[in-house]
Scaffold this motif. Structure first.
Motif, PDB file in Angstrom:
ATOM      1  N   GLY A 197     -19.113 -36.197 -13.050  1.00 26.15           N
ATOM      2  CA  GLY A 197     -17.730 -35.931 -13.421  1.00 26.15           C
ATOM      3  C   GLY A 197     -17.137 -37.097 -14.197  1.00 26.15           C
ATOM      4  O   GLY A 197     -17.527 -38.261 -14.013  1.00 26.15           O
ATOM      5  N   GLU A 198     -16.180 -36.808 -15.085  1.00 21.13           N
ATOM      6  CA  GLU A 198     -15.577 -37.846 -15.916  1.00 21.13           C
ATOM      7  C   GLU A 198     -14.851 -38.885 -15.068  1.00 21.13           C
ATOM      8  O   GLU A 198     -14.854 -40.084 -15.395  1.00 21.13           O
ATOM      9  CB  GLU A 198     -14.622 -37.223 -16.928  1.00 21.13           C
ATOM     10  N   ASP A 199     -14.241 -38.468 -13.970  1.00 22.40           N
ATOM     11  CA  ASP A 199     -13.547 -39.427 -13.110  1.00 22.40           C
ATOM     12  C   ASP A 199     -14.528 -40.440 -12.522  1.00 22.40           C
ATOM     13  O   ASP A 199     -14.235 -41.641 -12.469  1.00 22.40           O
ATOM     14  CB  ASP A 199     -12.819 -38.702 -11.980  1.00 22.40           C
ATOM     15  N   GLU A 200     -15.683 -39.951 -12.088  1.00 22.13           N
ATOM     16  CA  GLU A 200     -16.698 -40.839 -11.504  1.00 22.13           C
ATOM     17  C   GLU A 200     -17.283 -41.779 -12.572  1.00 22.13           C
ATOM     18  O   GLU A 200     -17.508 -42.967 -12.324  1.00 22.13           O
ATOM     19  CB  GLU A 200     -17.815 -40.024 -10.855  1.00 22.13           C
ATOM     20  N   ALA A 201     -17.520 -41.225 -13.775  1.00 22.55           N
ATOM     21  CA  ALA A 201     -18.035 -42.054 -14.861  1.00 22.55           C
ATOM     22  C   ALA A 201     -17.029 -43.137 -15.247  1.00 22.55           C
ATOM     23  O   ALA A 201     -17.398 -44.303 -15.472  1.00 22.55           O
ATOM     24  CB  ALA A 201     -18.373 -41.180 -16.073  1.00 22.55           C
ATOM     25  N   GLU A 202     -15.761 -42.768 -15.308  1.00 19.75           N
ATOM     26  CA  GLU A 202     -14.733 -43.744 -15.669  1.00 19.75           C
ATOM     27  C   GLU A 202     -14.614 -44.833 -14.608  1.00 19.75           C
ATOM     28  O   GLU A 202     -14.412 -46.022 -14.941  1.00 19.75           O
ATOM     29  CB  GLU A 202     -13.387 -43.041 -15.853  1.00 19.75           C
ATOM     30  N   LEU A 233     -34.206 -25.026 -12.457  1.00 21.73           N
ATOM     31  CA  LEU A 233     -33.558 -26.300 -12.140  1.00 21.73           C
ATOM     32  C   LEU A 233     -32.137 -26.276 -12.681  1.00 21.73           C
ATOM     33  O   LEU A 233     -31.922 -25.998 -13.865  1.00 21.73           O
ATOM     34  CB  LEU A 233     -34.315 -27.467 -12.765  1.00 21.73           C
ATOM     35  N   LEU A 234     -31.191 -26.570 -11.814  1.00 24.91           N
ATOM     36  CA  LEU A 234     -29.792 -26.719 -12.210  1.00 24.91           C
ATOM     37  C   LEU A 234     -29.361 -28.147 -11.912  1.00 24.91           C
ATOM     38  O   LEU A 234     -29.388 -28.583 -10.760  1.00 24.91           O
ATOM     39  CB  LEU A 234     -28.901 -25.730 -11.442  1.00 24.91           C
ATOM     40  N   GLN A 235     -29.012 -28.879 -12.956  1.00 21.80           N
ATOM     41  CA  GLN A 235     -28.627 -30.275 -12.785  1.00 21.80           C
ATOM     42  C   GLN A 235     -27.116 -30.401 -12.614  1.00 21.80           C
ATOM     43  O   GLN A 235     -26.345 -29.606 -13.140  1.00 21.80           O
ATOM     44  CB  GLN A 235     -29.084 -31.094 -13.989  1.00 21.80           C
ATOM     45  N   VAL A 236     -26.716 -31.435 -11.866  1.00 15.27           N
ATOM     46  CA  VAL A 236     -25.304 -31.712 -11.625  1.00 15.27           C
ATOM     47  C   VAL A 236     -24.858 -32.782 -12.598  1.00 15.27           C
ATOM     48  O   VAL A 236     -25.403 -33.895 -12.617  1.00 15.27           O
ATOM     49  CB  VAL A 236     -25.071 -32.190 -10.177  1.00 15.27           C
ATOM     50  N   GLU A 237     -23.904 -32.444 -13.434  1.00 11.07           N
ATOM     51  CA  GLU A 237     -23.377 -33.429 -14.371  1.00 11.07           C
ATOM     52  C   GLU A 237     -22.373 -34.338 -13.663  1.00 11.07           C
ATOM     53  O   GLU A 237     -21.630 -33.900 -12.790  1.00 11.07           O
ATOM     54  CB  GLU A 237     -22.711 -32.736 -15.556  1.00 11.07           C
ATOM     55  N   GLY A 244     -34.976 -40.492 -13.626  1.00  6.92           N
ATOM     56  CA  GLY A 244     -34.233 -40.621 -14.862  1.00  6.92           C
ATOM     57  C   GLY A 244     -32.733 -40.666 -14.607  1.00  6.92           C
ATOM     58  O   GLY A 244     -31.934 -39.999 -15.274  1.00  6.92           O
ATOM     59  N   THR A 245     -32.312 -41.486 -13.640  1.00  7.74           N
ATOM     60  CA  THR A 245     -30.923 -41.543 -13.196  1.00  7.74           C
ATOM     61  C   THR A 245     -29.991 -41.934 -14.343  1.00  7.74           C
ATOM     62  O   THR A 245     -30.256 -42.885 -15.081  1.00  7.74           O
ATOM     63  CB  THR A 245     -30.778 -42.555 -12.050  1.00  7.74           C
ATOM     64  N   GLN A 246     -28.892 -41.195 -14.483  1.00  6.29           N
ATOM     65  CA  GLN A 246     -27.885 -41.514 -15.486  1.00  6.29           C
ATOM     66  C   GLN A 246     -26.915 -42.536 -14.906  1.00  6.29           C
ATOM     67  O   GLN A 246     -26.382 -42.347 -13.811  1.00  6.29           O
ATOM     68  CB  GLN A 246     -27.139 -40.248 -15.901  1.00  6.29           C
ATOM     69  N   ALA A 247     -26.687 -43.610 -15.651  1.00  8.22           N
ATOM     70  CA  ALA A 247     -25.864 -44.702 -15.142  1.00  8.22           C
ATOM     71  C   ALA A 247     -25.109 -45.352 -16.294  1.00  8.22           C
ATOM     72  O   ALA A 247     -25.168 -44.901 -17.442  1.00  8.22           O
ATOM     73  CB  ALA A 247     -26.742 -45.728 -14.416  1.00  8.22           C
ATOM     74  N   GLU A 297     -18.504 -34.306  -5.926  1.00 11.38           N
ATOM     75  CA  GLU A 297     -18.784 -33.399  -4.815  1.00 11.38           C
ATOM     76  C   GLU A 297     -18.421 -31.955  -5.153  1.00 11.38           C
ATOM     77  O   GLU A 297     -19.143 -31.017  -4.817  1.00 11.38           O
ATOM     78  CB  GLU A 297     -18.037 -33.856  -3.562  1.00 11.38           C
ATOM     79  N   ALA A 298     -17.313 -31.779  -5.836  1.00 17.52           N
ATOM     80  CA  ALA A 298     -16.919 -30.416  -6.219  1.00 17.52           C
ATOM     81  C   ALA A 298     -17.919 -29.840  -7.205  1.00 17.52           C
ATOM     82  O   ALA A 298     -18.287 -28.659  -7.124  1.00 17.52           O
ATOM     83  CB  ALA A 298     -15.520 -30.428  -6.821  1.00 17.52           C
ATOM     84  N   GLY A 299     -18.388 -30.673  -8.134  1.00 17.02           N
ATOM     85  CA  GLY A 299     -19.379 -30.206  -9.102  1.00 17.02           C
ATOM     86  C   GLY A 299     -20.685 -29.844  -8.427  1.00 17.02           C
ATOM     87  O   GLY A 299     -21.327 -28.842  -8.783  1.00 17.02           O
ATOM     88  N   GLU A 300     -21.102 -30.658  -7.452  1.00 21.34           N
ATOM     89  CA  GLU A 300     -22.332 -30.349  -6.722  1.00 21.34           C
ATOM     90  C   GLU A 300     -22.213 -29.027  -5.985  1.00 21.34           C
ATOM     91  O   GLU A 300     -23.148 -28.220  -5.972  1.00 21.34           O
ATOM     92  CB  GLU A 300     -22.651 -31.486  -5.730  1.00 21.34           C
TER      93      GLU A 300
END
Length: 450
Positions: free
Chosen positions: A296-301, A290-294, A384-387, A188-191
């Motif tokens: 976050g490492e916490d969410e990925a972990e 276009l600006l994409q939202v990466e 192309g959702t990253q998962a 959310e902070a990144g967005e």
């Protein structure tokens, strides 16, 4: 709005939406009359464009596209006359509601859908109703006929024997796989940071401190911003069809006046700033950032940890299929217990190379029956959702020359498809004798490339 009708399942890949006339093209008109139906020039043009997707078209493609749409209308005409088909008003209403609800979900809600199409929800439902009824009739009528078509082992072998030995391809390495997917929650902070930066870029354009072209070249995450020769194009797209755009992008583009800078808006791809340059009917030219939202490492972990726990449960004895149905976040494969297949044919023997480098890197670490550690994957959806996923390798077939012994299931599909094509075309040719057809397009010059 005229939705795309389901085309003949084996003769026509898809129907076509009637499109407004582009500059330099002949005014739209009737290319053919089939019973009480018509085929428009614009429908044929759209089918040609859909078939070629920018590639050079064979000289006879336009006439073949017209034939296919005429064939479609012939089957619909006969299906309308078949009183044994069961397409009730309730079934039609249910399908209409489903289609409109899906459209609304894609664009962010019913208000956005109304804005995008310039009609109320009730008007949209009325406009698609007869096409939906025809689609259901077509599916029932043709499906009944195709269910009668079978292939015997002898026909499969005959089909294989017709391929010259020198032209028989090598079958690539094939795998059967299943997976369980977790999509990381957005940061959310990144967005918020990305949206704020998009607002800053927009303010700079409005204040004439920079152009949208310059900022697109410096900051846009859109791969289309780079030309084939490596140069940048300032986020420019020309002569696209508005209806080909992602629905939320389509709604923003439809609301923008030429020359204006749009408010910042979000699509599944990220945050956008848009300038419409020109609009001619359904054709549009624009620049965008276009600006994409990466993630976050916490969410990925967190996604990786969840998959690790699920993997442990499977190895402790819980069936993979049960875990996939309950926990996987890719709807298509989850409904099948995680099994990955070709959507159109349900074919489960997949080219390992064709799955892509991410899949290949994971599969290459596995023996048959093993489950991978959590690994990144790009889903095959429109965004192309990253998962992340864990992968079960169920079967591996090494690359080998095509043969009846090793590839009977694959060959039987091809042989059945060819036989269905032949039966379907003979059937349609017979139906032509019972339906009024008037081809009026002999003198029509299709657009360049068609």
């Amino acid at each position: 709005m005229r939705p795309i009708l389901s085309a003949l399942l084996l003769v026509v890949a898809a129907g076509a939406v009637a499109q407004p006339v582009a500059p330099g093209q002949r005014l739209d008109g009737i290319a053919a009359v089939v019973g009480e139906q018509v085929v428009l020039y614009s429908e044929v043009d759209a089918l040609v464009q859909q078939t070629t997707q920018g590639r050079e078209a064979p000289p006879d493609l336009w006439s073949r596209a017209l034939d296919r749409l005429v064939d479609q209308r012939i089957v619909i005409a006969r299906a309308r006359q078949d009183t044994t088909l069961n397409v009730t008003d309730d079934i039609v209403s249910q399908r209409v509601d489903q289609q409109v609800a899906q459209l609304a979900a894609q664009v962010g809600g019913e208000p956005q859908l109304v804005q995008a199409y310039g009609r109320s929800i009730d008007e949209i439902k009325v406009s698609v109703r007869e096409d939906v009824r025809d689609e259901l009739l077509l599916q029932q009528y043709q499906g009944r006929r195709m269910r009668e078509v079978k292939v015997t082992p002898g026909e499969v072998r005959d089909w294989f024997d017709r391929i010259p030995e020198s032209e028989r391809p090598e079958v690539p390495e094939l795998v059967r796989v299943a997976h369980i997917v977790k999509i990381p929650a957005s940061d959310e902070a990144g967005e918020a940071r990305v949206r704020a930066f998009a607002e800053t870029l927009r303010d700079s354009i409005l204040a004439e401190q920079a152009t949208i072209e310059d900022l697109a070249n410096r900051y846009s995450d859109d791969p289309g911003n780079t030309n084939r020769d490596g140069t940048q194009n300032g986020g420019l797209y020309t002569t696209l069809r508005l209806t080909d755009l992602e629905p939320r992008f389509q709604a923003a583009a439809a609301a923008a006046e030429p020359g204006d800078i749009s408010p910042v808006f979000e699509t599944p791809f990220g945050y956008h700033v848009l300038r419409v340059n020109s609009r001619d009917g359904n054709r549009i030219s624009f620049n965008h950032i276009l600006l994409q939202v990466e993630v976050g490492e916490d969410e990925a972990e967190a996604a990786r940890e969840t998959l690790s726990v699920l993997r442990d449960s499977i190895q402790a004895g819980t069936p993979f299929e049960a875990i996939a149905r309950r926990h996987s976040e890719e709807p298509q494969s989850a409904a099948r217990g995680g099994y990955v297949s070709v959507p159109q044919t349900r074919q489960r023997d997949l080219s390992a190379e064709g799955l892509g480098p991410q899949w290949r890197a994971t599969i290459d670490t596995l023996e048959v029956g093993e489950i991978s550690e959590p690994a990144p994957v790009t889903l095959a959806d429109a965004e192309g959702t990253q998962a992340f996923h864990i992968v079960l390798l169920q079967k591996r077939t090494p690359a080998h020359p095509l043969s009846v012994t090793d590839d009977y299931a694959l060959l039987s599909q091809y042989a059945l498809q060819e036989k269905q094509n032949e039966v379907l075309q003979e059937w349609v040719d017979d139906l032509r004798e019972t339906v009024y057809v008037d081809i009026r397009a002999e003198q029509y010059q299709p657009p360049a490339g068609g």
